[in-house]
Enzyme design. Structure first.
Site, mmCIF file in Angstrom:
data_model
loop_
_atom_site.group_PDB
_atom_site.id
_atom_site.type_symbol
_atom_site.label_atom_id
_atom_site.label_comp_id
_atom_site.label_asym_id
_atom_site.label_seq_id
_atom_site.Cartn_x
_atom_site.Cartn_y
_atom_site.Cartn_z
ATOM 1 N N SER A 17 0.839 -1.196 0.000
ATOM 2 C CA SER A 17 0.000 0.000 0.000
ATOM 3 C C SER A 17 0.875 1.249 0.000
ATOM 4 C CB SER A 17 -0.933 -0.028 1.221
ATOM 5 O OG SER A 17 -1.915 0.960 1.117
ATOM 6 N N ASN A 18 0.355 2.378 0.429
ATOM 7 C CA ASN A 18 1.108 3.636 0.484
ATOM 8 C C ASN A 18 0.567 4.448 1.659
ATOM 9 O OD1 ASN A 18 -1.101 5.467 -0.501
ATOM 10 N ND2 ASN A 18 -1.006 4.010 -2.188
ATOM 11 N N PRO A 19 1.237 5.548 2.029
ATOM 12 C CA PRO A 19 0.832 6.254 3.260
ATOM 13 C C PRO A 19 -0.379 7.193 3.122
ATOM 14 C CG PRO A 19 3.124 6.736 2.641
ATOM 15 C CD PRO A 19 2.472 6.104 1.459
#
Ligand code: CTP
Length: 235
Positions: A17-19
Site C-alpha cells: 500500500s502507500n501512506p
C-alpha cells in the site's frame, strides 16, 4: 470522488500500500457537498469518517476501485481522482498466512544465496486513464499527481496521457504537503495551458481552491453551485 490508498494483499497478514490517509479526498467531498453537489465518495481504507451527505462506497483494492469508478462515472459531471492507487499487486493472494519457513524454502529453491525471495507483481488497471478514454462530452476529469521529481513536466505528461481537464500536482516527501499532512501545496495545470500555484494551506482550503478552478469548466447547469461558492466571501 475517489480518496485514500488501495491495499493489495499478499496473504491475510500482509499487503502492499502507500501512506495516503484520504484527507485531501475527504476534504474535497465535504467541500463539494457544502456547495450543493450530489457526491459519491469511493474510498480506499482510511480511519476518516465520511462527511455528512456523501454517498460512501468502500473499496480495498485497485481492481475494486476500478469497478466502482467505472460504474459511477457515466452519471457524473465532475470526477476528482484523489486516491493513491497501487500500480502493482501481488500475482497470488495466499488464503492463509505465508509462514516464514515457507518463504525461506522458496528463497532456497529460487537459488537466493542472499536469502532474497522474489515476489511477482502484476500491474493494476490505471483507473484515471480508463476514465479519460471513456470521458463523455461535458464531463470534467480532475487528476492528481504525487511527485518527487520535476512537478510541472510530470504533471503535464499525466494531464495529456490521461485526457484530463485539470491536474493537481504535489510533492511527496516534503514537510507539510502530500501524504499524511494536514496541509498541502500544489501546482494546478489545465489543458489549455493555465497554471495556478496554490501555496501552503490547509487541505480544507485547498479543496475549496480546487473546486473554484474546476467549477468554471463545468457546463452551465451543473457548474452553477460551484461558481456561486467561488464568489462567496471567504471561499
Ligand atoms: N491513478 C489511477 N489508477 C492507477 C494509478 C493512478 O487512477 N492505477 C490516478 C491517481 O488517482 C491520480 C493519477 O492517476 O489521480 C496520478 O497518480 P500518480 O500515482 O501520481 O501517477 P501514476 O499515473 O501512477 O504514475 P507514476 O507512478 O509513474 O508517477
Amino acid at each position: 470522488m475517489t480518496a485514500g490508498p488501495t491495499r493489495e494483499a499478499l496473504d491475510p497478514a500482509r499487503f502492499i500500500s502507500n501512506p495516503s490517509t484520504g484527507k485531501m479526498g475527504y476534504a474535497l467531498a465535504a467541500e463539494a457537498v457544502s456547495r450543493g453537489a450530489d457526491v459519491t465518495l469511493i474510498s480506499g481504507p482510511t480511519y476518516l469518517v465520511a462527511p455528512p451527505g456523501v454517498r460512501l462506497v468502500r473499496v480495498t483494492t485497485a481492481d475494486e476501485m476500478f469497478r466502482a469508478a467505472l460504474n459511477q462515472a457515466p452519471g457524473v459531471d465532475l470526477v476528482l481522482k484523489a486516491a493513491a492507487v497501487a500500480d502493482y499487486r501481488p500475482e497470488d493472494r495466499a488464503p492463509g498466512k505465508i509462514k516464514k519457513e515457507v518463504l525461506r524454502r522458496r528463497a532456497q529453491r529460487q537459488g537466493g544465496a542472499d536469502r532474497a525471495v522474489l515476489l511477482r507483481l502484476l500491474p493494476t488497471p490505471d483507473i484515471l486513464e480508463e476514465l479519460g478514454r471513456r470521458k463523455r462530452p461535458g464531463q470534467v476529469l480532475v487528476g492528481f499527481a504525487a511527485e518527487t521529481g520535476d512537478l510541472a513536466s510530470n504533471a503535464l505528461k499525466k494531464l495529456k496521457k490521461k485526457n484530463l481537464d485539470l491536474i493537481v500536482a504535489n510533492r511527496i516527501g516534503e514537510e507539510g504537503e502530500g501524504f499524511e499532512a494536514d496541509t498541502n501545496r500544489a501546482l494546478v495545470l489545465d489543458r489549455s495551458g493555465g497554471r495556478t500555484e496554490l501555496p501552503l494551506m490547509s487541505k480544507e482550503s485547498m479543496a475549496a481552491a480546487i473546486l473554484d478552478l474546476a467549477g468554471p469548466l463545468l457546463s452551465v447547469g451543473s457548474g452553477q453551485a460551484f461558481r456561486q461558492a467561488a464568489g462567496r466571501p471567504g471561499a
